[in-house]
Design an enzyme around this catalytic site. Sequence first.
Site, mmCIF file in Angstrom:
data_model
loop_
_atom_site.group_PDB
_atom_site.id
_atom_site.type_symbol
_atom_site.label_atom_id
_atom_site.label_comp_id
_atom_site.label_asym_id
_atom_site.label_seq_id
_atom_site.Cartn_x
_atom_site.Cartn_y
_atom_site.Cartn_z
ATOM 1 N N TYR A 87 104.757 30.579 42.754
ATOM 2 C CA TYR A 87 105.096 31.500 43.834
ATOM 3 C C TYR A 87 103.894 31.677 44.759
ATOM 4 O O TYR A 87 102.892 32.299 44.387
ATOM 5 C CB TYR A 87 105.519 32.860 43.296
ATOM 6 C CG TYR A 87 106.766 32.864 42.439
ATOM 7 C CD1 TYR A 87 107.673 31.813 42.461
ATOM 8 C CD2 TYR A 87 107.051 33.946 41.602
ATOM 9 C CE1 TYR A 87 108.822 31.825 41.680
ATOM 10 C CE2 TYR A 87 108.200 33.967 40.822
ATOM 11 C CZ TYR A 87 109.073 32.906 40.854
ATOM 12 O OH TYR A 87 110.207 32.927 40.075
ATOM 13 N N HIS A 89 109.147 26.805 33.706
ATOM 14 C CA HIS A 89 109.910 27.165 34.897
ATOM 15 C C HIS A 89 111.067 26.197 35.142
ATOM 16 O O HIS A 89 112.173 26.609 35.497
ATOM 17 C CB HIS A 89 108.966 27.176 36.101
ATOM 18 C CG HIS A 89 109.409 28.039 37.225
ATOM 19 N ND1 HIS A 89 108.573 28.456 38.227
ATOM 20 C CD2 HIS A 89 110.614 28.574 37.537
ATOM 21 C CE1 HIS A 89 109.226 29.210 39.096
ATOM 22 N NE2 HIS A 89 110.475 29.289 38.694
ATOM 23 N N GLY A 147 125.126 44.593 50.069
ATOM 24 C CA GLY A 147 125.876 44.997 51.251
ATOM 25 C C GLY A 147 125.000 45.332 52.434
ATOM 26 O O GLY A 147 125.446 45.989 53.382
ATOM 27 N N ARG A 190 120.873 37.303 45.817
ATOM 28 C CA ARG A 190 119.903 37.089 46.898
ATOM 29 C C ARG A 190 120.154 38.043 48.068
ATOM 30 O O ARG A 190 120.049 37.672 49.234
ATOM 31 C CB ARG A 190 119.915 35.622 47.335
ATOM 32 C CG ARG A 190 119.536 34.691 46.197
ATOM 33 C CD ARG A 190 119.586 33.232 46.532
ATOM 34 N NE ARG A 190 119.146 32.457 45.361
ATOM 35 C CZ ARG A 190 119.165 31.133 45.270
ATOM 36 N NH1 ARG A 190 119.607 30.425 46.286
ATOM 37 N NH2 ARG A 190 118.757 30.511 44.189
ATOM 38 N N SER A 208 117.962 36.701 40.614
ATOM 39 C CA SER A 208 118.903 36.883 41.732
ATOM 40 C C SER A 208 120.167 37.618 41.276
ATOM 41 O O SER A 208 121.285 37.220 41.612
ATOM 42 C CB SER A 208 119.274 35.542 42.369
ATOM 43 O OG SER A 208 118.157 34.945 42.982
ATOM 44 N N PRO A 209 120.026 38.709 40.521
ATOM 45 C CA PRO A 209 121.210 39.413 40.032
ATOM 46 C C PRO A 209 121.964 40.144 41.133
ATOM 47 O O PRO A 209 123.088 40.592 40.916
ATOM 48 C CB PRO A 209 120.628 40.410 39.022
ATOM 49 C CG PRO A 209 119.251 40.694 39.535
ATOM 50 C CD PRO A 209 118.775 39.376 40.093
ATOM 51 N N LEU A 210 121.349 40.230 42.312
ATOM 52 C CA LEU A 210 122.012 40.839 43.459
ATOM 53 C C LEU A 210 122.447 39.776 44.469
ATOM 54 O O LEU A 210 122.652 40.071 45.650
ATOM 55 C CB LEU A 210 121.090 41.869 44.117
ATOM 56 C CG LEU A 210 120.743 43.075 43.230
ATOM 57 C CD1 LEU A 210 119.725 43.976 43.898
ATOM 58 C CD2 LEU A 210 122.001 43.855 42.876
#
Length: 326
Positions: A56, A122, A210, A205, A201-203
């Site tokens: 990263y 990774h 919303g 991305r 990325s549980p949302l």
Amino acid sequence: MEQKTLGTTGPATSAIGLGCMGFSQAYGPADDEVSAAVIRDALDHGITLIDTAMSYGQGHNETLVGRAIAGRRDEVVLATKFGIVRGEHGTRLDGRPGNVRGYCEASLRRLGADHIDLYYLHRVDPDVPVADTVGAMAELVAAGKVRHLGLSEVDPAQLDQAAAVHPIAAVQFEWSLAWREPEDDVVPAARRIGAGLVPYSPLGRGLLTGTLPAGPFPVGDFRRADPRFGPEHLPANLALVRALAEVAEAHGVTPGQLALAWLLARGPDVVPIPGTRSRRRVAENAAAAGVRLAEKDLAALDAAVPREGWRGDRTSFAAHGTARTR
């Protein structure tokens, strides 16, 4: 915050963690001081699992995390990853056993730490058997440099090969209401070997919050190349997000909190690691750990936001070079 144990052999950690990639890449420029404040806020809200990687920002992220947790190391379950190597000539995968110790020691220097709590491969190097890489990782455990081992973006066969060499505490992979394919293979395979599940990325991305920005994504935001956010598929996906928002409103929570609560309800072995660069959002994510969904709530959510309704391929940058498609 509720505490969980990652797998049968892993560390105790908060029910929700913090993914730190966005502080250094993928979502455009970030402010280091704000990023460090978000990490410290996460600790203040009871989030203990802090997830970074050597790739990263080519080491920038680990340095940032190390600076942010200075003086609070005992509050942190520190997770980092190796195996993706970024440089001026592009990106490559390296799981060669002879290089594993060097990658670990470089990460420890950047983090300002004497050990890593959870050390992930990774991505599997296609030129190196995963068992060989994990064997070198196991030597780090024996040397006291690493406490527990994990794998990221692997298939069931690779999981079995790795677990035959050393216990695997956690498996990290993309999983959310908007990307459920891992439930068919990776999730049951990980549970079979006793590994905890760490969805990144549980949302979706940002999709499931919303709150996507209006207009095109800026240069430097990797969602510009993700078909799920392209003009062909985004309208259908946003229609599902609106349905998610309606269910969330009925529960008195935000869409993002409902999406995280849905993952947490998938089992006591699930610890999602949402990323955010907002101090307000990290508090919102932490509060999602207190949202409880009954079976009837999950059924209603599945009806409102069906798995088969989402559109677009999942393209994981710097992964195996292939996309799992719908």
